[in-house]
Design a protein around this motif. Structure first.
Motif, mmCIF file in Angstrom:
data_model
loop_
_atom_site.group_PDB
_atom_site.id
_atom_site.type_symbol
_atom_site.label_atom_id
_atom_site.label_comp_id
_atom_site.label_asym_id
_atom_site.label_seq_id
_atom_site.Cartn_x
_atom_site.Cartn_y
_atom_site.Cartn_z
ATOM 1 N N TYR A 76 0.822 -1.202 0.000
ATOM 2 C CA TYR A 76 0.000 0.000 0.000
ATOM 3 C C TYR A 76 0.860 1.258 0.000
ATOM 4 O O TYR A 76 0.333 2.369 -0.071
ATOM 5 C CB TYR A 76 -0.910 0.015 1.221
ATOM 6 N N PHE A 77 2.184 1.058 0.125
ATOM 7 C CA PHE A 77 3.147 2.164 0.102
ATOM 8 C C PHE A 77 2.748 3.231 1.130
ATOM 9 O O PHE A 77 2.420 4.376 0.796
ATOM 10 C CB PHE A 77 3.249 2.766 -1.293
ATOM 11 N N THR A 78 2.759 2.817 2.382
ATOM 12 C CA THR A 78 2.395 3.732 3.455
ATOM 13 C C THR A 78 3.449 3.687 4.550
ATOM 14 O O THR A 78 4.394 2.888 4.501
ATOM 15 C CB THR A 78 1.052 3.345 4.094
ATOM 16 N N LEU A 79 3.243 4.501 5.568
ATOM 17 C CA LEU A 79 4.064 4.467 6.774
ATOM 18 C C LEU A 79 3.264 3.926 7.952
ATOM 19 O O LEU A 79 3.554 4.210 9.104
ATOM 20 C CB LEU A 79 4.602 5.863 7.080
ATOM 21 N N GLN A 80 2.243 3.140 7.626
ATOM 22 C CA GLN A 80 1.422 2.535 8.676
ATOM 23 C C GLN A 80 1.912 1.120 8.950
ATOM 24 O O GLN A 80 2.002 0.292 8.043
ATOM 25 C CB GLN A 80 -0.044 2.521 8.238
ATOM 26 N N LYS A 81 2.196 0.835 10.205
ATOM 27 C CA LYS A 81 2.824 -0.438 10.546
ATOM 28 C C LYS A 81 1.959 -1.641 10.198
ATOM 29 O O LYS A 81 2.475 -2.723 9.894
ATOM 30 C CB LYS A 81 3.216 -0.479 12.024
ATOM 31 N N GLY A 82 0.649 -1.467 10.192
ATOM 32 C CA GLY A 82 -0.242 -2.591 9.906
ATOM 33 C C GLY A 82 -0.204 -3.071 8.476
ATOM 34 O O GLY A 82 -0.751 -4.138 8.166
ATOM 35 N N THR A 83 0.448 -2.337 7.604
ATOM 36 C CA THR A 83 0.490 -2.724 6.190
ATOM 37 C C THR A 83 1.758 -3.488 5.819
ATOM 38 O O THR A 83 1.961 -3.802 4.656
ATOM 39 C CB THR A 83 0.359 -1.480 5.288
ATOM 40 N N TYR A 84 2.597 -3.803 6.812
ATOM 41 C CA TYR A 84 3.837 -4.534 6.575
ATOM 42 C C TYR A 84 3.779 -5.897 7.249
ATOM 43 O O TYR A 84 3.301 -6.024 8.369
ATOM 44 C CB TYR A 84 5.039 -3.727 7.061
ATOM 45 N N ALA A 85 4.278 -6.908 6.525
ATOM 46 C CA ALA A 85 4.133 -8.288 6.982
ATOM 47 C C ALA A 85 5.366 -8.842 7.685
ATOM 48 O O ALA A 85 5.244 -9.738 8.519
ATOM 49 C CB ALA A 85 3.802 -9.183 5.786
ATOM 50 N N TYR A 86 6.522 -8.339 7.321
ATOM 51 C CA TYR A 86 7.777 -8.900 7.851
ATOM 52 C C TYR A 86 8.545 -7.811 8.591
ATOM 53 O O TYR A 86 8.611 -6.664 8.131
ATOM 54 C CB TYR A 86 8.642 -9.453 6.708
ATOM 55 N N TRP A 87 9.157 -8.218 9.707
ATOM 56 C CA TRP A 87 9.840 -7.252 10.573
ATOM 57 C C TRP A 87 11.167 -7.818 11.049
ATOM 58 O O TRP A 87 11.307 -9.027 11.285
ATOM 59 C CB TRP A 87 8.972 -6.945 11.806
ATOM 60 N N GLY A 88 12.135 -6.910 11.199
ATOM 61 C CA GLY A 88 13.380 -7.285 11.837
ATOM 62 C C GLY A 88 13.291 -7.127 13.338
ATOM 63 O O GLY A 88 12.244 -6.737 13.876
ATOM 64 N N GLN A 89 14.411 -7.413 14.020
ATOM 65 C CA GLN A 89 14.443 -7.357 15.484
ATOM 66 C C GLN A 89 14.797 -5.979 16.014
ATOM 67 O O GLN A 89 14.628 -5.705 17.209
ATOM 68 C CB GLN A 89 15.444 -8.390 16.010
ATOM 69 N N GLY A 90 15.303 -5.129 15.158
ATOM 70 C CA GLY A 90 15.580 -3.762 15.572
ATOM 71 C C GLY A 90 17.039 -3.498 15.882
ATOM 72 O O GLY A 90 17.796 -4.407 16.228
ATOM 73 N N THR A 91 17.419 -2.227 15.766
ATOM 74 C CA THR A 91 18.748 -1.758 16.147
ATOM 75 C C THR A 91 18.571 -0.415 16.861
ATOM 76 O O THR A 91 17.799 0.437 16.419
ATOM 77 C CB THR A 91 19.679 -1.659 14.925
#
Length: 126
Positions: free
Chosen positions: A105-120
């Motif tokens: 959906y080309f957004t900055l809304q977290k609910g539209t992304y399926a895969y995530w890293g662990q963070g830095t």
């Protein structure tokens, strides 16, 4: 299995720069929409930058526009976030996120992304 692994965080003084990297395995970066999010303690996770791989379009939050640059290297299957002129309010855990371009959906809304890293972690000190 899709995996995203971030690196490049650290502690930097106000006005400094950092470059975050997110290495993707299990899928091809050029077929993803990808984004960077951040989350400070006690706050919601917020999107800061997104890139639509197929045509290179980018999207930035107002808080980082002009200071951060999102990019990708298809040969290395890696997403980057170049952060310049860092401020104390940029302190947060930074996450990369991805979704297949067919679902993008080309957004900055977290609910539209399926895969995530662990963070830095990025910490900006004054």
């Amino acid at each position: 299995q899709v995996q995203l692994v971030e690196s490049g965080g650290g502690s930097v003084q106000v006005g400094g720069s950092l470059r975050l990297s997110c290495v993707v395995s299990g899928y091809i970066v050029s077929k993803f929409c990808m984004a960077w999010f951040r989350q400070a303690p006690g706050k919601e996770r917020e999107g800061v930058a997104a890139i639509y791989a197929s045509d290179g379009r980018t999207l930035y939050s107002d808080s980082v526009k002009g200071r951060f640059t999102i990019s990708q290297d298809n040969a290395k299957n890696t997403l980057y976030l170049q952060m310049n002129s860092l401020k104390p309010e940029d302190t947060a855990m930074y996450y990369c996120a991805a979704v297949r371009d067919s679902m993008c959906y080309f957004t900055l809304q977290k609910g539209t992304y399926a895969y995530w890293g662990q963070g830095t972690q990025v910490t900006v000190t004054s």
